[in-house]
Design a protein around this motif. Structure first.
Motif, mmCIF file in Angstrom:
data_model
loop_
_atom_site.group_PDB
_atom_site.id
_atom_site.type_symbol
_atom_site.label_atom_id
_atom_site.label_comp_id
_atom_site.label_asym_id
_atom_site.label_seq_id
_atom_site.Cartn_x
_atom_site.Cartn_y
_atom_site.Cartn_z
ATOM 1 N N LYS A 1 0.844 -1.168 -0.046
ATOM 2 C CA LYS A 1 -0.088 0.049 -0.005
ATOM 3 C C LYS A 1 0.917 1.315 0.022
ATOM 4 O O LYS A 1 0.936 1.892 0.932
ATOM 5 C CB LYS A 1 -1.012 0.007 1.286
ATOM 6 C CG LYS A 1 -2.276 -1.126 1.066
ATOM 7 C CD LYS A 1 -3.058 -0.913 2.315
ATOM 8 C CE LYS A 1 -3.607 0.356 2.727
ATOM 9 N NZ LYS A 1 -4.685 0.337 3.683
ATOM 10 N N SER A 2 1.682 1.464 -1.137
ATOM 11 C CA SER A 2 2.745 2.510 -1.264
ATOM 12 C C SER A 2 2.398 3.197 -2.417
ATOM 13 O O SER A 2 1.808 2.821 -3.643
ATOM 14 C CB SER A 2 3.956 1.698 -1.164
ATOM 15 O OG SER A 2 4.413 0.961 -2.460
ATOM 16 N N LEU B 1 1.240 1.796 -6.315
ATOM 17 C CA LEU B 1 0.304 2.599 -6.824
ATOM 18 C C LEU B 1 0.741 3.070 -8.416
ATOM 19 O O LEU B 1 -0.147 2.816 -9.519
ATOM 20 C CB LEU B 1 -0.263 3.881 -6.182
ATOM 21 C CG LEU B 1 -1.324 4.717 -6.597
ATOM 22 C CD1 LEU B 1 -2.525 4.164 -6.887
ATOM 23 C CD2 LEU B 1 -1.273 6.022 -5.865
ATOM 24 N N LEU C 1 -5.438 -0.591 -2.433
ATOM 25 C CA LEU C 1 -4.471 -0.272 -3.321
ATOM 26 C C LEU C 1 -5.337 0.162 -4.881
ATOM 27 O O LEU C 1 -5.155 1.318 -5.334
ATOM 28 C CB LEU C 1 -3.391 -0.878 -3.470
ATOM 29 C CG LEU C 1 -2.563 -0.458 -4.710
ATOM 30 C CD1 LEU C 1 -1.662 0.734 -4.389
ATOM 31 C CD2 LEU C 1 -1.425 -1.616 -4.660
ATOM 32 N N ILE D 1 -3.605 4.345 0.428
ATOM 33 C CA ILE D 1 -2.406 3.917 0.602
ATOM 34 C C ILE D 1 -1.841 4.283 2.042
ATOM 35 O O ILE D 1 -2.238 5.323 2.415
ATOM 36 C CB ILE D 1 -1.309 4.122 -0.593
ATOM 37 C CG1 ILE D 1 -1.099 5.570 -0.690
ATOM 38 C CG2 ILE D 1 -1.833 3.514 -1.814
ATOM 39 C CD1 ILE D 1 -0.219 5.836 -1.821
#
Length: 375
Positions: free
Chosen positions: A78-79, A83, A112, A147
């Motif tokens: 989730k970064s 993304l 995400l 995120i």
């Protein structure tokens, strides 16, 4: 079974039942959304060749342009980096606003993918296909996408409702034990915050739930989704304060997750510990008696979940956790919580089984005392 999420023009349905991964077209028809020619299936590397491939093959039969994009498994995906990788895949696919994003996976993939769909071309449709119990009963419903930021969980995101949610309960039979038990923490949460009778039912059905009995699981998922849908309908964008009750235990939990390093302590495990912290804080304020907390501890432990940061692994499968955090660091992390207002930490605390309230007048010393108790 269909559970409805009523949000005017953004309304959608949740299809719940066995075998739905390979029956995506039928489920879409029941939920009354169209599957366009161009589709991207976003998943994680652990599910690429199994659940994601089942969905992709079901869709490719109609000669669609279907791509599968996999991200690394785990909370660290989730970064911004992952993304951006989804954006690149959408560009390569020549996706437009009518193309469809399908999230096949747990909450990480759903959050995400949903944020990618919310922001690419200023918004495109997406479908949630949750494959973890946690995602089925919580993150796949309600339109929260986003995120993490290195200093806080879910700090970057948007509200973006899916056009449908497809829950194949068969996938729970192969879900890893730790992931399955983590999802049960959110299930217990629903009983505490909204439905005392559901909490009673959970206490009476520990054995079939632990055995992953299909009928018990369908009831667990359906009732949890019904309760989540009710809250989302009443407070879609967290303007009235009602939706905040879904964060029972999460003020503590998000701080624990961030300090442990995302992925070291699972979300469900952190929520289980966080709920007990919140319940003890409610006891301290005289809102509830000790028995209300004890019932939560006993049910969480019966599901193999930790009730404190110091829990050791036992025969029931509870987490081996010897985590220790400085209370000042935990409180500083709590101050980043999105529920906060005017610099005050807001806590969701039980007033009785099945009812909680929002409190922003808790003393920091009381919080420190609770953190010392669960160490």
């Amino acid at each position: 079974m269909i559970v409805s999420v009523s949000l005017a023009e953004r309304s959608y349905g949740i299809a719940i039942g066995p075998g739905l991964l390979s029956q995506f077209e039928d489920a879409a028809e029941r939920l009354e959304f169209d599957v366009p020619r161009t589709v991207i299936v976003v998943t994680d590397e652990n599910l690429r060749d199994s659940h994601a491939e089942s969905v992709a093959q079901a869709l490719a039969k109609e000669r669609r342009n279907v791509a599968v994009h996999a991200v690394p498994a785990g909370e660290r995906s989730k970064s911004m980096e992952q993304l951006s990788a989804i954006y690149d895949a959408l560009v390569d696919l020549k996706a437009d606003r009518k193309s469809l994003v399908i999230a096949v996976g747990g909450g990480v993939v759903g959050d995400l993918s949903g944020f990618a769909a919310a922001s690419y071309n200023r918004g495109m449709p997406f479908v949630q296909v949750p494959t973890s119990l946690l995602a089925m009963v919580d993150s796949s419903v309600g339109g929260k996408t986003g995120i993490n930021h290195p200093k806080g969980k879910n700090l970057i995101g948007a509200f973006h409702q899916p056009v449908g949610v497809i829950v194949d309960t068969d996938v729970l039979s192969t879900l890893p034990d730790r992931d399955y038990r983590g999802g049960l923490a959110e299930v217990v949460k629903y009983g505490v915050i909204l439905d005392a009778e559901f909490f009673d039912w959970l206490e009476q059905n520990v054995a079939p739930i632990n055995a992953r009995d299909p009928a018990a699981l369908e009831h667990v998922v359906a009732r949890s989704c019904e309760l989540k849908a009710y809250v989302v309908k009443e407070d879609e964008r967290e303007t009235t304060g009602l939706r905040a009750i879904l964060n029972y235990g999460h003020t503590f939990a998000h701080a624990f997750e961030a300090l442990a390093g995302y992925g070291e302590l699972s979300h469900g495990e952190a929520v289980a510990i966080g709920m007990i912290c919140a319940s003890r804080l409610a006891e301290l304020r005289g809102l509830i008696d000790a028995q209300t907390t004890t019932r939560q501890i006993e049910l969480l432990c019966a599901f193999g979940l930790p009730a404190s940061l110091g829990d050791e692994e036992v025969s029931s499968g509870r987490l081996r956790s010897r985590l220790a955090f400085d209370s000042d660091e935990v409180i500083e992390r709590m101050k980043l919580d999105k529920k906060n207002s005017g610099g005050k930490i807001r806590f969701i605390l039980p007033k009785k089984m099945g009812e909680v309230g929002l409190f922003d007048d808790c003393e920091e010393e009381d919080v420190r005392g609770i953190l010392a108790e669960i160490a």
